[in-house]
Scaffold this active site. Structure first.
Site, PDB file in Angstrom:
ATOM      1  N   ASN A   1       0.818  -1.208   0.000  1.00 56.74           N
ATOM      2  CA  ASN A   1       0.000   0.000   0.000  1.00 56.74           C
ATOM      3  C   ASN A   1       0.857   1.266   0.000  1.00 56.74           C
ATOM      4  OD1 ASN A   1      -1.803   2.047   0.413  1.00 56.74           O
ATOM      5  ND2 ASN A   1      -2.881   1.100   2.108  1.00 56.74           N
ATOM      6  N   ASP A   2       1.491   1.551   1.116  1.00 57.82           N
ATOM      7  CA  ASP A   2       2.247   2.807   1.221  1.00 57.82           C
ATOM      8  C   ASP A   2       3.299   2.966   0.132  1.00 57.82           C
ATOM      9  OD1 ASP A   2       0.902   3.824   3.347  1.00 57.82           O
ATOM     10  OD2 ASP A   2       2.279   3.000   4.850  1.00 57.82           O
ATOM     11  N   VAL A   3       3.936   1.861  -0.259  1.00 59.12           N
ATOM     12  CA  VAL A   3       5.061   1.966  -1.194  1.00 59.12           C
ATOM     13  C   VAL A   3       4.602   2.350  -2.596  1.00 59.12           C
ATOM     14  CG1 VAL A   3       6.531   0.378   0.084  1.00 59.12           C
ATOM     15  CG2 VAL A   3       5.024  -0.520  -1.692  1.00 59.12           C
ATOM     16  N   LEU A   4       3.281   2.401  -2.819  1.00 53.44           N
ATOM     17  CA  LEU A   4       2.789   2.831  -4.127  1.00 53.44           C
ATOM     18  C   LEU A   4       1.755   3.932  -3.984  1.00 53.44           C
ATOM     19  CD1 LEU A   4      -0.203   1.131  -4.508  1.00 53.44           C
ATOM     20  CD2 LEU A   4       1.466  -0.715  -4.561  1.00 53.44           C
TER      21      LEU A   4
ATOM     22  N   SER B   1       1.471   4.067   7.254  1.00 55.03           N
ATOM     23  CA  SER B   1       1.669   5.510   7.399  1.00 55.03           C
ATOM     24  C   SER B   1       0.400   6.217   7.839  1.00 55.03           C
ATOM     25  CB  SER B   1       2.123   6.103   6.075  1.00 55.03           C
ATOM     26  OG  SER B   1       1.053   6.041   5.156  1.00 55.03           O
TER      27      SER B   1
END
Lengths: 105, 492
Positions: B420-423, B461
């Site tokens: 999720n956060d990494v994209l 995050s």
């Protein structure tokens, strides 16, 4: 500070800098085996543990010395053996997937 | 070392030869490290390093005349057996906690070695030896308690959530300043009470490591482990100063440098500064600002990418009524250029084998399949690569972020599994959020995105992912990835 201590400081700096530069070249896909390999290397403290234990046995309190010394030996040896073995196992998987292929990075 | 040894000595190794061998073995370790820069030679590199350590032990035993001392061998054999057993049993998803634990064990061993040195030097005139021995005890003990807590969190024995005590900042600051003070006091202190100084340094160091590590959350683990890795090397090197041993100093320094390097990479990949991590300014504090009310604050921390592990209601319930299994099937059969983005959620759901099967299906349709790995995917540097390799994914299909990030716009289909956060595109423009400025995978540039996530909650995050609300070209399949993927595969 004696001269040998000075030499050790120089060795520390040189090893750290050269090590840092070499690690720069390690691809990120190998970072996990790199770290477990570093685990194994930090087990080099076993050398100190062996010396300390041997020294303690001829010291004033051999029993306490032997107990703590042996503890240090066991811990450091777990680090060395476990670290190298698990790294070898992981890198073996990389090799297995790479059979008949020469492509690297 | 002479201080610790009163053995009658008949040296087979002269001093000069012994020192030369130590330098050669240190160089061998560096050579091993050099071999680690390529997959093909990495295994050899590891073996070279292992041989160097083995020889280092042997020449030390010979040089210091303790080869015939039987009392040292039971410990060595015990450690050897335990180490090999652990190494053969551990699962790849458990690597982060194993590495964390080994960091701690190494730190503890170095601290004990340095304790011996301190007690034998205490009250003497060797200020350098006394100082370094106490610093090594301190660093080793911080490493020990920090690593045990980190390993406990990773192994889910302890909560993954950051534990923040009242006045946490005060505790860590006070402990941080007491430590050097204690060390100075014990240096000027008189001959008596070496054990007292030693145990107070041990106690304060353990407390500091504990206070530092309990407030680190799950997603900050890659940074924490790298840092502890570095500290375990630093502890060995400083202990080497205290006992005047070349091997300890040189190899400890190499480990310290390596850990520091990885820490920097991880910090950059997460857009975090090292002082922030050290002082415990984790992303959690930021997330409380941006997490909309009513969301599972706890669950969001549980996994870094908003992935779930519990088996929920799988099925193909999507937020868009028109996109069902049929669309997905068509999407998959038509795609010619596919990029798969695996996250830690995939690993938690044990879905990597299913992902590989899906990739096989795509390839049999004539598609080109590649995997895109974000530097902080997983719980330690390079973790996702190892998990994919373990599942049998050929590593030339696995790409690092910088090598594949420009290709998303040309891809027909991007499949996200448990990430999720990494994209999260918010990282580019949502100023003030914890992920702002963090380099991300450009999944949003792809025309068709298929997302397998446990739910639609924000990731670790706490920042909402705008991709989830995009109506066009985004299909979300909620549920445990091992269930939803299996279902999809059986439908294909």
């Amino acid at each position: 500070m004696t001269s040998i201590q000075l030499i050790l400081v120089v060795i520390f700096i040189v090893a750290a800098v050269v090590g840092y530069l070499l690690i720069n070249n390690v691809p990120s896909r190998l970072h996990t085996p790199l770290m477990s390999g570093m685990n194994a290397l930090s087990g080099v403290t076993i050398v100190g543990a062996l010396l300390a234990t041997a020294g303690a046995l001829s010291g004033s309190n051999p029993v306490v010395g032997y107990i703590f010394g042996t503890l240090a030996i066991i811990l450091a040896m777990i680090n060395v053996a476990g670290g190298f073995a698990v790294t070898d196992r992981m890198l073996g998987m990389f090799g297995r997937n790479n059979q008949n292929r020469d492509k690297d990075d | 070392m002479q201080i610790l040894l009163n053995f009658s000595t008949f040296h087979i190794l002269s001093d000069g030869l012994y020192y030369a061998l130590c330098v050669i073995l240190s160089l061998a370790v560096l050579l091993g490290l050099h071999f680690m820069s390529r997959v093909k030679t990495a295994k050899l590199g590891n073996q070279v390093s292992a041989l160097a350590i083995a020889l280092g032990i042997i020449i030390t035993l010979v040089k210091k005349d303790i080869l015939p001392l039987w009392a040292i061998y039971p410990g060595m054999v015990a450690g050897l057996i335990i180490g090999l057993r652990v190494a053969s049993k551990v699962k790849m998803i458990e690597m982060p906690q194993l590495v964390a634990l080994l960091n701690g064990i190494g730190g503890a061993a170095s601290a004990i070695v340095a304790s011996f040195a301190f007690l034998s030097l205490h009250g003497g005139s060797d200020i350098f030896g006394r100082l370094t021995s106490l610093v090594a005890v301190s660093v080793g003990m911080v490493t020990l308690s920090g690593s045990v807590v980190a390993a406990g969190k990773l192994h889910k024995v302890l909560t993954q959530k950051p534990v923040i005590l009242r006045h946490h900042q005060l505790y860590s600051t006070v402990l941080f300043f007491i430590l050097p003070l204690l060390i100075v006091v014990s240096l000027v202190g008189n001959d008596a009470g070496g054990v007292i100084y030693l145990s107070s340094v041990v106690f304060v160091s353990l407390a500091f490591g504990l206070v530092f590590a309990i407030r680190v959350g799950g997603a900050d683990m890659p940074i924490t482990i790298s840092l502890l890795n570095s500290l375990s090397g630093v502890a060995a090197a400083i202990a080497g100063f205290a006992v005047t041993d070349i091997l300890l100093v040189s190899i400890g320094a190499i480990v310290g440098a390596s850990g520091l390097f990885l820490t920097r990479i991880m910090c950059r990949a997460m857009n975090r500064s090292l002082p922030d991590i050290l002082l415990g300014r984790t992303s959690l504090q930021g997330s409380s600002v941006v997490t909309p009310a009513g969301q599972r604050a706890d669950g969001a921390i549980e996994g870094e990418q908003g992935e779930g592990i519990q088996v929920g209601d799988p099925g193909f319930a999507t937020d868009d009524e028109t996109s069902g299994p049929v669309d997905v099937r068509e999407l998959i059969s038509r795609a010619k250029k596919v990029i798969i983005v695996p996250g830690y959620g995939m690993a938690l759901a044990h879905a990597q084998h299913l992902v590989k099967q899906l990739a096989g299906k795509l390839k049999s349709n004539g598609a080109d399949v590649r995997y895109a790995i974000h530097p902080v995917a997983g719980r330690m540097p390079g973790h996702m690569d190892v998990l994919l390799i373990e599942a049998g994914v050929p590593f030339e299909e696995v790409y690092e972020m910088d090598d594949i990030n420009d290709d998303f716009r040309d891809a027909d289909l991007t499949i996200v599994v448990g990430a999720n956060d990494v994209l999260n595109p918010s990282a580019r423009n949502a100023e003030g959020t914890p992920i702002y400025g963090m380099p991300i995978l450009n999944v949003d540039e792809c025309s068709n995105v298929l997302i397998f996530n446990y739910d639609l909650q924000p990731g670790y995050s706490g920042v909402e992912n705008p991709l989830y609300s995009r109506k066009k070209g985004v299909t979300i399949i909620q549920g445990d990835a091992s269930v939803t993927l299996a279902e999809l595969l059986s439908n294909l």
